[in-house]
Motif scaffolding. Sequence first.
Motif, PDB file in Angstrom:
ATOM      1  N   TYR A 136       0.585  -7.727   5.484  1.00 50.43           N
ATOM      2  CA  TYR A 136       0.615  -7.346   4.072  1.00 50.43           C
ATOM      3  C   TYR A 136      -0.757  -6.849   3.605  1.00 50.43           C
ATOM      4  O   TYR A 136      -0.860  -5.837   2.906  1.00 50.43           O
ATOM      5  CB  TYR A 136       1.061  -8.548   3.249  1.00 50.43           C
ATOM      6  CG  TYR A 136       0.982  -8.367   1.756  1.00 50.43           C
ATOM      7  CD1 TYR A 136       1.870  -7.530   1.084  1.00 50.43           C
ATOM      8  CD2 TYR A 136       0.017  -9.052   1.015  1.00 50.43           C
ATOM      9  CE1 TYR A 136       1.799  -7.378  -0.300  1.00 50.43           C
ATOM     10  CE2 TYR A 136      -0.048  -8.899  -0.357  1.00 50.43           C
ATOM     11  CZ  TYR A 136       0.828  -8.062  -1.009  1.00 50.43           C
ATOM     12  OH  TYR A 136       0.761  -7.911  -2.368  1.00 50.43           O
ATOM     13  N   VAL A 137      -1.809  -7.542   4.027  1.00 54.32           N
ATOM     14  CA  VAL A 137      -3.139  -7.142   3.546  1.00 54.32           C
ATOM     15  C   VAL A 137      -3.559  -5.783   4.109  1.00 54.32           C
ATOM     16  O   VAL A 137      -4.283  -5.044   3.435  1.00 54.32           O
ATOM     17  CB  VAL A 137      -4.217  -8.207   3.859  1.00 54.32           C
ATOM     18  CG1 VAL A 137      -3.950  -9.496   3.116  1.00 54.32           C
ATOM     19  CG2 VAL A 137      -4.354  -8.439   5.343  1.00 54.32           C
ATOM     20  N   ASN A 138      -3.094  -5.439   5.296  1.00 53.53           N
ATOM     21  CA  ASN A 138      -3.434  -4.118   5.826  1.00 53.53           C
ATOM     22  C   ASN A 138      -2.746  -3.003   5.045  1.00 53.53           C
ATOM     23  O   ASN A 138      -3.275  -1.889   4.947  1.00 53.53           O
ATOM     24  CB  ASN A 138      -3.102  -4.026   7.312  1.00 53.53           C
ATOM     25  CG  ASN A 138      -4.265  -4.453   8.187  1.00 53.53           C
ATOM     26  OD1 ASN A 138      -5.396  -4.581   7.720  1.00 53.53           O
ATOM     27  ND2 ASN A 138      -4.011  -4.693   9.457  1.00 53.53           N
TER      28      ASN A 138
ATOM     29  N   VAL B  95      -4.982  -2.556   2.139  1.00 58.34           N
ATOM     30  CA  VAL B  95      -6.165  -1.790   2.552  1.00 58.34           C
ATOM     31  C   VAL B  95      -5.821  -0.310   2.658  1.00 58.34           C
ATOM     32  O   VAL B  95      -6.553   0.557   2.157  1.00 58.34           O
ATOM     33  CB  VAL B  95      -6.721  -2.311   3.892  1.00 58.34           C
ATOM     34  CG1 VAL B  95      -7.819  -1.380   4.415  1.00 58.34           C
ATOM     35  CG2 VAL B  95      -7.267  -3.721   3.740  1.00 58.34           C
ATOM     36  N   ASP B  96      -4.699  -0.013   3.297  1.00 60.56           N
ATOM     37  CA  ASP B  96      -4.293   1.382   3.490  1.00 60.56           C
ATOM     38  C   ASP B  96      -4.042   2.084   2.157  1.00 60.56           C
ATOM     39  O   ASP B  96      -4.266   3.293   2.034  1.00 60.56           O
ATOM     40  CB  ASP B  96      -3.020   1.451   4.350  1.00 60.56           C
ATOM     41  CG  ASP B  96      -3.284   1.058   5.799  1.00 60.56           C
ATOM     42  OD1 ASP B  96      -4.451   1.060   6.214  1.00 60.56           O
ATOM     43  OD2 ASP B  96      -2.302   0.739   6.506  1.00 60.56           O
ATOM     44  N   ASN B  97      -3.580   1.321   1.157  1.00 56.89           N
ATOM     45  CA  ASN B  97      -3.295   1.897  -0.160  1.00 56.89           C
ATOM     46  C   ASN B  97      -4.530   1.918  -1.061  1.00 56.89           C
ATOM     47  O   ASN B  97      -4.445   2.344  -2.221  1.00 56.89           O
ATOM     48  CB  ASN B  97      -2.175   1.110  -0.854  1.00 56.89           C
ATOM     49  CG  ASN B  97      -0.827   1.302  -0.179  1.00 56.89           C
ATOM     50  OD1 ASN B  97      -0.608   2.299   0.512  1.00 56.89           O
ATOM     51  ND2 ASN B  97       0.081   0.365  -0.377  1.00 56.89           N
ATOM     52  N   GLY B  98      -5.664   1.444  -0.537  1.00 58.21           N
ATOM     53  CA  GLY B  98      -6.895   1.449  -1.306  1.00 58.21           C
ATOM     54  C   GLY B  98      -6.979   0.372  -2.370  1.00 58.21           C
ATOM     55  O   GLY B  98      -7.845   0.430  -3.260  1.00 58.21           O
ATOM     56  N   GLU B  99      -6.085  -0.637  -2.289  1.00 61.26           N
ATOM     57  CA  GLU B  99      -6.068  -1.683  -3.314  1.00 61.26           C
ATOM     58  C   GLU B  99      -7.122  -2.754  -3.064  1.00 61.26           C
ATOM     59  O   GLU B  99      -7.594  -3.403  -4.011  1.00 61.26           O
ATOM     60  CB  GLU B  99      -4.675  -2.315  -3.391  1.00 61.26           C
ATOM     61  CG  GLU B  99      -3.594  -1.323  -3.812  1.00 61.26           C
ATOM     62  CD  GLU B  99      -2.212  -1.955  -3.844  1.00 61.26           C
ATOM     63  OE1 GLU B  99      -2.090  -3.082  -4.364  1.00 61.26           O
ATOM     64  OE2 GLU B  99      -1.247  -1.319  -3.342  1.00 61.26           O
TER      65      GLU B  99
ATOM     66  N   ALA C  91      -9.973  -8.121   2.698  1.00 58.11           N
ATOM     67  CA  ALA C  91      -8.793  -8.494   3.481  1.00 58.11           C
ATOM     68  C   ALA C  91      -9.069  -9.710   4.355  1.00 58.11           C
ATOM     69  O   ALA C  91      -8.171 -10.528   4.591  1.00 58.11           O
ATOM     70  CB  ALA C  91      -8.339  -7.325   4.349  1.00 58.11           C
ATOM     71  N   GLU C  92     -10.309  -9.839   4.831  1.00 56.03           N
ATOM     72  CA  GLU C  92     -10.649 -10.935   5.737  1.00 56.03           C
ATOM     73  C   GLU C  92     -10.470 -12.298   5.088  1.00 56.03           C
ATOM     74  O   GLU C  92     -10.173 -13.283   5.769  1.00 56.03           O
ATOM     75  CB  GLU C  92     -12.087 -10.771   6.233  1.00 56.03           C
ATOM     76  CG  GLU C  92     -12.294  -9.588   7.171  1.00 56.03           C
ATOM     77  CD  GLU C  92     -11.408  -9.664   8.407  1.00 56.03           C
ATOM     78  OE1 GLU C  92     -11.302 -10.753   8.995  1.00 56.03           O
ATOM     79  OE2 GLU C  92     -10.809  -8.628   8.768  1.00 56.03           O
ATOM     80  N   ASP C  93     -10.629 -12.379   3.770  1.00 55.41           N
ATOM     81  CA  ASP C  93     -10.516 -13.662   3.071  1.00 55.41           C
ATOM     82  C   ASP C  93      -9.361 -13.700   2.078  1.00 55.41           C
ATOM     83  O   ASP C  93      -9.297 -14.583   1.219  1.00 55.41           O
ATOM     84  CB  ASP C  93     -11.827 -13.961   2.320  1.00 55.41           C
ATOM     85  CG  ASP C  93     -13.012 -14.086   3.270  1.00 55.41           C
ATOM     86  OD1 ASP C  93     -12.871 -14.780   4.293  1.00 55.41           O
ATOM     87  OD2 ASP C  93     -14.062 -13.469   2.995  1.00 55.41           O
TER      88      ASP C  93
END
Length: 249
Positions: free
Chosen positions: A142-144, A147-151, A157-159
């Motif tokens: 989900y976090v990737n 990241v891909d959407n620039g959010e 994302a690491e935390d």
Amino acid sequence: MLQYVIESDTGRKREINEDRVAVHRRSDGLLLVLVADGMGGHNAGDVASRMTVDELGVRFMDADSEQFRSADEKTAWLSEQVLQVNRAVYEHSITHRECKGMGTTLIAALIEGEDCVLCHIGDSRAYVIGESMTQVTRDHSYVNVLVDNGEITQEQAEDHPKKNWILRSLGTEPDIEREMHHFSLAGISYFLICTDGLSNKLSERDISSIVRSKASLSQKGKAMVALANDLGGEDNISFVLLTALGEEV
């Protein structure tokens, strides 16, 4: 010839180890490296990861060498076998109430000499370590997507509190999208395949420092497990570390 060390530790907070790890070497020199991180209630994740690793191992050892003549054929074989095993795990989950909803991540690496074909599902990871350390796979998480959407940034994302929400897992649906990679291990000192129990606790700097040390391969493996546990050990910790450097095992 590749040498390797296998580690799979329950960690400090879990009662059951739902990870499964295996390395199979055929008489024709082909190698299949498998790492799976199971999930599901009532310890069903253990069933999913065990079924996946065991079944792929059997299929690999029984396969005809003619199916591995080229990279394209290896890719097709591995992709199809993972699809079939996914269906078997899914069928088991819907016919055994205690296994409902179970699934597993998977990294399956088919290696011949310096040639590697890899199948990836979920958030277990593969890294190559040469002059630098590079993550081969990208978590299906989900976090990737954020990241891909620039959010959010990669650092955020690491935390992120939802870092462990994965979007793909083997066995939870009758079909599964497999991410396939084909690359060369030439010039690579180490090849690491691990569950998130390792990658969530150790930074790339931590891992690189340990594997580049002068310790034996088995000592390096035990050092990574120990550090992951020292840093909390909240999850099962499993990996295969391979090298062609001729190190003491």
